[in-house]
Enzyme design. Structure first.
Site, PDB file in Angstrom:
ATOM      1  CG  ASP A 153     -14.463   7.265  15.430  1.00 38.33           C
ATOM      2  OD1 ASP A 153     -13.811   7.412  16.490  1.00 38.33           O
ATOM      3  OD2 ASP A 153     -15.267   8.121  14.993  1.00 38.33           O
ATOM      4  CG  ASN A 163     -13.313   9.308  19.955  1.00 40.76           C
ATOM      5  OD1 ASN A 163     -13.360   9.061  18.743  1.00 40.76           O
ATOM      6  ND2 ASN A 163     -12.416  10.119  20.493  1.00 40.76           N
ATOM      7  CG  ASP A 182     -12.473  11.491  16.731  1.00 42.49           C
ATOM      8  OD1 ASP A 182     -12.619  10.395  16.139  1.00 42.49           O
ATOM      9  OD2 ASP A 182     -11.407  11.836  17.270  1.00 42.49           O
ATOM     10  CG  ASP A 185     -10.621   5.578  18.308  1.00 37.26           C
ATOM     11  OD1 ASP A 185     -10.941   4.397  18.507  1.00 37.26           O
ATOM     12  OD2 ASP A 185     -11.465   6.503  18.196  1.00 37.26           O
ATOM     13  CG  ASP A 226       4.681   1.817   9.853  1.00 40.13           C
ATOM     14  OD1 ASP A 226       5.802   1.981   9.340  1.00 40.13           O
ATOM     15  OD2 ASP A 226       3.665   1.513   9.218  1.00 40.13           O
ATOM     16  CG  ASP A 255       7.893   4.243   6.158  1.00 39.03           C
ATOM     17  OD1 ASP A 255       6.910   3.789   5.553  1.00 39.03           O
ATOM     18  OD2 ASP A 255       8.376   5.374   5.953  1.00 39.03           O
ATOM     19  CD  GLU A 304       7.592   0.976   2.202  1.00 44.05           C
ATOM     20  OE1 GLU A 304       6.699   1.274   1.401  1.00 44.05           O
ATOM     21  OE2 GLU A 304       8.161   1.828   2.907  1.00 44.05           O
ATOM     22  CG  HIS A 354      -0.424   2.152   4.186  1.00 47.81           C
ATOM     23  ND1 HIS A 354       0.492   1.126   4.247  1.00 47.81           N
ATOM     24  CD2 HIS A 354       0.286   3.300   4.289  1.00 47.81           C
ATOM     25  CE1 HIS A 354       1.702   1.640   4.391  1.00 47.81           C
ATOM     26  NE2 HIS A 354       1.605   2.954   4.422  1.00 47.81           N
ATOM     27  CG  ASP A 355       2.080   3.207   0.849  1.00 49.95           C
ATOM     28  OD1 ASP A 355       1.490   4.148   1.407  1.00 49.95           O
ATOM     29  OD2 ASP A 355       3.187   2.772   1.211  1.00 49.95           O
TER      30      ASP A 355
HETATM   31  O1  TEU Z   1       6.290   4.319   1.590  1.00 50.17           O
HETATM   32  C1  TEU Z   1       7.550   4.352   1.000  1.00 50.17           C
HETATM   33  C2  TEU Z   1       7.573   4.349  -0.445  1.00 50.17           C
HETATM   34  O2  TEU Z   1       8.556   3.902  -1.017  1.00 50.17           O
HETATM   35  C3  TEU Z   1       6.539   5.122  -1.201  1.00 50.17           C
HETATM   36  O3  TEU Z   1       7.196   5.687  -2.283  1.00 50.17           O
HETATM   37  C4  TEU Z   1       5.457   4.340  -1.748  1.00 50.17           C
HETATM   38  O4  TEU Z   1       5.958   3.587  -2.807  1.00 50.17           O
HETATM   39  C5  TEU Z   1       4.436   5.318  -2.218  1.00 50.17           C
HETATM   40  O5  TEU Z   1       3.656   5.613  -1.107  1.00 50.17           O
HETATM   41  C6  TEU Z   1       3.568   4.804  -3.301  1.00 50.17           C
HETATM   42  O6  TEU Z   1       2.704   5.798  -3.717  1.00 50.17           O
HETATM   43  C7  TEU Z   1       6.272   4.482   2.957  1.00 50.17           C
HETATM   44  C8  TEU Z   1       4.870   4.406   3.523  1.00 50.17           C
HETATM   45  O7  TEU Z   1       4.349   3.135   3.316  1.00 50.17           O
HETATM   46  C9  TEU Z   1       4.042   5.503   2.941  1.00 50.17           C
HETATM   47  O8  TEU Z   1       2.710   5.446   3.371  1.00 50.17           O
HETATM   48  C10 TEU Z   1       4.653   6.803   3.338  1.00 50.17           C
HETATM   49  O9  TEU Z   1       3.984   7.849   2.689  1.00 50.17           O
HETATM   50  C11 TEU Z   1       6.141   6.871   2.992  1.00 50.17           C
HETATM   51  O10 TEU Z   1       6.851   5.697   3.346  1.00 50.17           O
HETATM   52  C12 TEU Z   1       6.788   7.994   3.739  1.00 50.17           C
HETATM   53  O11 TEU Z   1       6.910   7.663   5.081  1.00 50.17           O
HETATM   54 CA    CA Z   2     -11.853   8.438  17.130  1.00 48.33          CA
END
Ligand code: TEU
Ligand code: CA
Length: 557
Positions: free
Chosen positions: A21, A23, A25, A29, A98, A201, A258, A330-331
């Site tokens: 981050d 700035n 907040d 970013d 993305d 995605d 994905e 991130h998932d």
């Molecule tokens: O995820 C797609 C997806 O198939 C999700 O079901 C994923 O398996 C789930 O997040 C697991 O808990 C993508 C992105 O990576 C995710 O961050 C988004 O929330 C989702 O698409 C909707 O855009």
């Molecule tokens: Ca920021």
């Protein structure tokens, strides 16, 4: 296999909201990312995928886009984005964005217009159906984030729209050529700017089984997993081919899909020469232990399951194309917490897991913080969790009869927020991520686990990842590390994951997936030790004694 400009690179995913981050907040970013380009170069990565930074209400952290052509002010400006692309290029780093086009935000202009005039052209951009209270929904599919896939169309009492994810993420109607043209136009607009490519995605979801229909319910809610439908929907290939030919292929752009639940025979079409995508993620390991009843029923894979899933994926893709290999994103929960046994969080265990994954054939992707061995959070009350998916799964667990404590413990292991806590740069307040209040709390382990502590320290997780990346780039070994076949070695030996990478050289990659030492027969003479996550290497009578969590890359004579 045709050679591509990106094959020998190492990729890195940034979750901008939690990276840096600039700035104060509390929200990471683009200026923060720009300030860390030298760091990324030092690490050695050459492709950087940014999770969404487009204008968005952030209902799903940017995976709900309200304007594909502008940057959300919380992340910065278009000038920042242009600067990032240019400064990345100066450092040999391609920026990848993305591409979220299964759905947009309910605050996107297309959806607003569809609400204003459902019978007009924008009504055809979505799946809108007539409905009245008491009438059955067009289908009983469960949305990924809980509840039915249908909600009332804002401003109407007699119309509903379809959303596979959150209700603030209405699905785009890919059957409509006008929508597809808009999507391709937008992709090319970004590629014209000099963007390296896209991570695509949730792409399999763009093809629905039509007309909508019910399937047998698989939970008490009377709904069925949406994947039941996806497995039966034919024809996504037509859309993917058209998209690739109209966009990525024209630019030789990098694209990584994905893709879940693909059919094995489709792999050449997806990632082969002239495939729809350059690459797709290998999710085989992550899917081990998943259960349709919900996260509270999931379990973590064992070492043997991890190995089996990884080797199967290698076999499927060998000679076909490049999978993108990950231990987390991130998932997902943090890979070191998920794949290593409870309590095993030593640097050796972490580097063994990272090394085994990194050396597989394919494109290695690191997720921010992986290179310092960031871990799941362990001590959060439910109030700390922000992710809509986590909050839904918590309710699912409660409804299944778990106590609040049990439900929290169950969903916390898989929570997407584990990966979304701020990057731990140093031991200063908020781990150096922000001078303000971070949007999501920092993992409390940051005072001991942070980049500053690891940078330059021999044997640290960070320095080990740098060695891995350097080995991939080393011209002496690149042919083998990048293109060599993967041949499992002693596959049946429990808690040992070992494989050859073989081309002009023969490398043996071995990881002892347990804390106890174990022996491994050596298949010939060792010419050189290219990587070792410990100081010692014990050989005896043609056997290696692997210490607990030891990881080695050996060049065989
Ligand atoms: O995820 C797609 C997806 O198939 C999700 O079901 C994923 O398996 C789930 O997040 C697991 O808990 C993508 C992105 O990576 C995710 O961050 C988004 O929330 C989702 O698409 C909707 O855009
Ligand atoms: Ca920021």
């Amino acid at each position: 296999m045709e050679r591509k400009w990106w094959h020998g690179k190492t990729a890195y995913q940034i979750y901008p909201k939690s990276f840096c981050d600039a700035n104060g907040d509390g929200i990471g970013d683009l200026r923060g990312v720009i300030s860390k380009l030298d760091y990324l170069q030092e690490l050695g990565v050459e492709i950087v995928w940014l999770s969404p930074v487009y204008c968005s209400p952030l209902a799903d952290q940017g995976y709900d886009i309200s304007d594909y052509y502008s940057i959300d002010p919380r992340f910065g400006t278009m000038a920042d984005m242009d600067e990032l692309i240019a400064k990345g290029k100066e450092r040999g780093i391609s920026i990848v964005m993305d591409l979220v086009v299964n759905h947009c935000s309910d605050e996107h202009e297309w959806f607003r217009r569809a609400c204003a005039d459902p019978d007009g052209p924008y009504g055809q951009f979505f799946y809108i159906r007539d409905w009245h209270p008491g009438k059955k929904l067009p289908c009983n599919w469960r949305s990924y984030f809980g509840g039915p896939c249908w909600d009332l169309l804002p401003g109407h009492e007699d119309k509903i729209y379809f959303h596979a994810f959150h209700r603030k993420q209405p699905d785009l109607n890919w059957e409509n050529p006008a929508l597809r043209r808009e999507v391709y136009k937008m992709i090319n607009w970004w590629l014209d700017k000099g963007l390296g490519g896209f991570r695509i995605d949730a792409i399999i979801n763009i093809k629905k089984l039509l007309p909508f229909c019910d399937f047998p319910a698989d939970r008490d809610d009377g709904l069925c997993d949406i994947r039941t439908m996806l497995a039966r929907a034919e024809g996504v290939n037509v859309f993917l081919q058209e998209m690739a030919d109209s966009t990525f292929h024209l630019y030789d752009a990098f694209s990584v899909g994905e893709v879940f639940d693909e059919k094995t025979e489709d792999l050449p079409k997806i990632i082969g020469d002239n495939g729809y995508f350059s690459s797709m993620f290998d999710f085989a390991e992550k899917l081990v232990g998943a259960d349709p009843r919900g996260w509270y029923h999931w379990r973590r894979p064992t070492a043997e399951e991890y190995k089996a899933a990884a080797f199967d994926a290698q076999k499927r893709s060998q000679g076909v194309g490049f999978l993108s290999n990950i231990i987390e994103n991130h998932d997902e929960p943090r890979g070191v917490t998920h794949y290593l046994p409870e309590g095993e969080r030593s640097d050796e265990a972490k580097t063994m897991l990272g090394g085994l994954n990194f050396m597989l054939r394919g494109l290695p992707f690191l997720y921010q913080g992986q290179e310092i061995g960031m871990e799941n959070v362990t001590d959060w009350p439910i109030e700390n969790y922000n992710d809509i998916n986590t909050l839904d799964e918590y309710q699912v667990a409660l409804r299944a009869g778990l106590t609040p404590e049990e439900a929290l413990a169950a969903v916390a292991r898989f929570s997407r927020d584990n990966a979304r806590t701020p990057f731990q740069w140093d031991a200063s307040p908020n781990a150096g991520f922000t001078t303000g209040t971070p949007w999501l709390p920092v993992n409390s382990n940051y005072t001991r686990l942070n980049l500053a502590e690891q940078r330059g320290r021999a044997g640290s997780v960070y320095e080990f990842y740098r060695q891995l990346i350097a080995l991939r780039k080393n011209p002496r070994y690149a042919q083998t590390v990048v293109y060599g076949d993967t041949l499992p070695y002693r596959r049946e030996q429990k808690n040992l994951m070992a494989y050859f990478r073989q081309a002009d050289k023969r490398l043996l990659v071995a990881g002892n997936f347990q804390k106890e030492a174990q022996e491994m027969p050596l298949p010939g003479d060792v010419a050189a030790v290219l990587l070792n996550n410990l100081d010692t290497l014990t050989q005896r009578d043609g056997r290696l004694i692997l210490q607990g969590w030891q990881f080695l890359v050996l060049e065989m004579a």
